[in-house]
Scaffold this motif. Structure first.
Motif, PDB file in Angstrom:
ATOM      1  N   GLY A 127       0.781  -1.236   0.000  1.00 53.66           N
ATOM      2  CA  GLY A 127       0.000   0.000   0.000  1.00 53.66           C
ATOM      3  C   GLY A 127       0.809   1.280   0.000  1.00 53.66           C
ATOM      4  N   PRO A 128       1.841   1.424   0.832  1.00 56.40           N
ATOM      5  CA  PRO A 128       2.584   2.684   0.857  1.00 56.40           C
ATOM      6  C   PRO A 128       3.183   3.068  -0.498  1.00 56.40           C
ATOM      7  CG  PRO A 128       3.067   1.432   2.824  1.00 56.40           C
ATOM      8  CD  PRO A 128       2.243   0.544   1.940  1.00 56.40           C
ATOM      9  N   PHE A 129       3.721   2.097  -1.237  1.00 59.88           N
ATOM     10  CA  PHE A 129       4.248   2.396  -2.570  1.00 59.88           C
ATOM     11  C   PHE A 129       3.135   2.871  -3.499  1.00 59.88           C
ATOM     12  CE2 PHE A 129       7.627  -0.558  -1.130  1.00 59.88           C
ATOM     13  CZ  PHE A 129       8.744   0.197  -1.442  1.00 59.88           C
ATOM     14  N   LEU A 130       1.982   2.183  -3.441  1.00 58.05           N
ATOM     15  CA  LEU A 130       0.860   2.557  -4.295  1.00 58.05           C
ATOM     16  C   LEU A 130       0.298   3.929  -3.909  1.00 58.05           C
ATOM     17  CD1 LEU A 130      -1.009  -0.869  -4.471  1.00 58.05           C
ATOM     18  CD2 LEU A 130       0.408   0.187  -6.250  1.00 58.05           C
ATOM     19  N   ALA A 131       0.256   4.187  -2.602  1.00 65.01           N
ATOM     20  CA  ALA A 131      -0.262   5.486  -2.149  1.00 65.01           C
ATOM     21  C   ALA A 131       0.623   6.624  -2.648  1.00 65.01           C
ATOM     22  CB  ALA A 131      -0.351   5.514  -0.629  1.00 65.01           C
ATOM     23  N   GLY A 132       1.938   6.456  -2.539  1.00 66.47           N
ATOM     24  CA  GLY A 132       2.847   7.472  -3.052  1.00 66.47           C
ATOM     25  C   GLY A 132       2.743   7.606  -4.551  1.00 66.47           C
ATOM     26  N   GLY A 133       2.573   6.459  -5.240  1.00 72.86           N
ATOM     27  CA  GLY A 133       2.410   6.503  -6.682  1.00 72.86           C
ATOM     28  C   GLY A 133       1.129   7.197  -7.092  1.00 72.86           C
ATOM     29  N   ALA A 147       0.534  10.329   2.723  1.00 71.46           N
ATOM     30  CA  ALA A 147       0.945   8.928   2.589  1.00 71.46           C
ATOM     31  C   ALA A 147       2.124   8.616   3.502  1.00 71.46           C
ATOM     32  CB  ALA A 147       1.301   8.639   1.136  1.00 71.46           C
ATOM     33  N   GLN A 148       3.072   9.541   3.601  1.00 65.88           N
ATOM     34  CA  GLN A 148       4.224   9.321   4.479  1.00 65.88           C
ATOM     35  C   GLN A 148       3.809   9.285   5.945  1.00 65.88           C
ATOM     36  OE1 GLN A 148       6.768  12.561   2.909  1.00 65.88           O
ATOM     37  NE2 GLN A 148       8.252  10.971   2.412  1.00 65.88           N
ATOM     38  N   VAL A 534      -2.739   3.289   1.702  1.00 68.49           N
ATOM     39  CA  VAL A 534      -1.669   2.862   2.612  1.00 68.49           C
ATOM     40  C   VAL A 534      -2.092   1.630   3.403  1.00 68.49           C
ATOM     41  CG1 VAL A 534      -0.420   3.491   4.714  1.00 68.49           C
ATOM     42  CG2 VAL A 534      -0.538   5.098   2.818  1.00 68.49           C
ATOM     43  N   GLY A 535      -3.376   1.524   3.714  1.00 64.97           N
ATOM     44  CA  GLY A 535      -3.869   0.415   4.512  1.00 64.97           C
ATOM     45  C   GLY A 535      -3.913  -0.918   3.793  1.00 64.97           C
TER      46      GLY A 535
END
Length: 536
Positions: A127-133, A147-148, A534-535
């Motif tokens: 999720g974190p990679f996708l959220a930043g993307g 996101a961070q 992120v979740g």
């Protein structure tokens, strides 16, 4: 260890031991990179992010030595000043563009679902990679910050953002270029040409008796009269025009098409320009720096009653607006004032016209506004295992929008002079991007240039194409014009470089109006979406 590698290690250690030197060196080099043109695209402030990633990738210790809290402060300054500027346009457009806003929200939610399903469900990307993307293809810096804040490892969203951002700008510009070539475009609900992108002034020789109120564009505030000379009389400021008679001269201000239409109804262009004779009526641009006048309308200035003067144009930033009684003024506006020659010094003193005050900022209103923004960013709502909060990215933004809409509360003027607003915004954004790049560079080096990075890139490119196509289809289905659709897409993505490119292809005020309609709203929706991603 070879001598060359030892020398490089000492340089990297210097960066780690002197974080402020590193931060501002990154800002310097990144700003230079941002000036470089890649085809129709300039990176702008994003150049700082990419230089920060490069430097941060050199050594893991650089990220650990960075000063704490600077990125949050930079982000807060950026989003708060954005809110102050975009708030009035957002609330002004709220009723008329509600359907478009709802469509944009749906498009962003669908995009988040596509990115989540394809990236996490099909390819197993966290999720974190996708959220930043997702924040990257939306080019939203506050979304990256959200996101961070919601991720255990803040570097992961920054990797996704850095991968998605450049492709988002390129893909959006391709969409804009395609729209610019479309000539057959039905606009059921947006058929007009919008307010003029540029204003002109023409002296008209009246050849028929006519009421000024019957002249095309007068009732709609698209044209106005700034100076008038009746037959056999001296020129005067055109404060209250009733009936015009053959032989009269009137100075008409407005967009080119509107002035042409008004001239055709009135008579013909005069051989001489009324404004060339400044013996009785003078005109000049006056800088509004009197804080007591900020947040008041043109009518509330009382120039007509007190000085026999009138405002014909208001220049705000790079845009000229036709003045009318209900136009709300802010500090740093340049007012084109037509006035009796003997009253020009009094009018100038009343309005201020002091360059030194242009960059002055009220510490009380700025501090209180930011404090309130941080406060409303604290509460959170838990949905499943995800905690949603406005945080430092959206809290100051929302508060800035509300206070920008209010403009002033009693003696407190919430808005900032345009130049001060842009300066604070730029400083905040540069600090945030430099810190994010430096703190995420090492993780970017480990993840971006790999099969994982290619998978993430593929997901984000698909998400970007789906997202932008949906926004265009929504605008088209709701009967928006091609010009407004281009502005709406620019605001939906939310990148100033895209807006600049759009304005270079189309000269129409609906571009900037559409941008203002969705810019702040899309940031808020993206912040919510990235926290949900992120979740995953």
């Amino acid at each position: 260890m070879p001598a060359g590698r030892q020398e490089a290690a000492r340089v990297w250690q210097f960066f780690a031991d002197n974080p402020w030197v590193t931060v501002f060196s990154v800002i310097t080099v990144g700003a230079l990179l941002g000036m470089v043109r890649f085809g129709p695209v300039r990176l702008g402030a994003a150049g700082v992010l990419f230089v920060g990633l490069l430097v941060g990738a050199l050594d893991k210790d650089i990220a650990d030595a960075l000063p704490a809290g600077v990125s949050a402060l930079g982000l807060a300054l950026y989003v708060y000043t954005v809110g102050l500027e975009s708030g009035p346009a957002f609330f002004r457009e709220l009723r008329g563009q509600l359907a478009v806003m709802a469509g944009a929200i749906v498009a962003l939610v669908v995009t988040a679902v596509v990115v989540g399903a394809l990236g996490h469900g099909a390819l197993g990307i966290s999720g974190p990679f996708l959220a930043g993307g997702f924040a990257g293809i939306g080019t939203t810096t506050p979304g990256l910050a959200a996101a961070q804040a919601a991720s255990e490892d803040p570097a992961q969203p920054a990797v996704g953002y850095a991968i998605g951002y450049p492709f988002a700008v390129v893909i959006t510009i391709l969409f804009i270029a395609a729209l610019a070539t479309r000539r057959r475009w039905t606009a059921r609900r947006d058929p007009g040409s919008g307010l003029p992108a540029a204003l002109v002034t023409r002296t008209v020789h009246v050849t028929r008796e006519i009421a000024w109120a019957d002249v095309p564009g007068v009732a709609e505030h698209r044209v106005l009269a700034s100076e008038y000379r009746a037959v056999g009389a001296a020129p005067r400021v055109a404060l209250q025009l009733d009936r015009l008679h053959p032989g009269d001269l009137v100075e008409v201000v407005g967009g080119e098409e509107d002035v042409v239409a008004a001239t055709a109804r009135l008579g013909e262009l005069a051989a001489a320009h009324l404004l060339d004779d400044r013996s009785t009526v003078d005109y000049r641009r006056v800088l509004l720096t009197n804080p007591d006048l900020a947040g008041h309308t043109v009518a509330e200035l009382g120039l007509a009653d007190t000085y026999g003067a009138a405002v014909s144009r208001v220049r705000r930033g790079d845009f000229d607006m036709l003045a009318h009684d209900g136009l709300v003024l802010q500090l740093d506006d340049r007012l084109r004032v037509v006035m009796p020659r003997e009253r020009s010094a009094e009018v100038t003193r009343f309005l201020g016209d002091t360059e030194a005050k242009v960059s002055e900022v009220s510490a009380v209103s700025l501090g209180l506004g930011l404090a309130l923004g941080f406060l409303i960013g604290i509460p959170s709502l838990t949905l499943g295992g995800t905690a949603l909060a406005l945080g430092t990215g959206a809290g100051p933004l929302v508060m800035g929008m509300v206070l920008g809409w209010l403009r002033r509360t009693g003696p407190l003027v919430w808005t900032l002079p345009t130049r001060a607003n842009l300066t604070l915004r730029q400083i905040g954004l540069l600090l945030f991007l430099a810190i994010v790049g430096l703190s995420s560079g090492y993780s970017f080096r480990e993840n971006a240039f790999s099969m994982f990075g290619l998978k993430l890139l593929a997901v984000l490119v698909v998400g970007a194409v789906v997202s932008y196509a949906l926004m265009v289809l929504v605008a088209k289905a709701l009967g928006q014009s091609r010009e407004r659709t281009m502005g709406l897409l620019s605001g939906y993505v939310g990148n100033p470089a895209i807006l600049a490119y759009t304005n270079s292809r189309v000269s129409d005020s609906r571009v900037n109006s559409g941008y203002s309609t969705l810019f702040a709203l899309s940031i808020l929706v993206k912040i919510v979406c990235v926290q949900l991603l992120v979740g995953l």
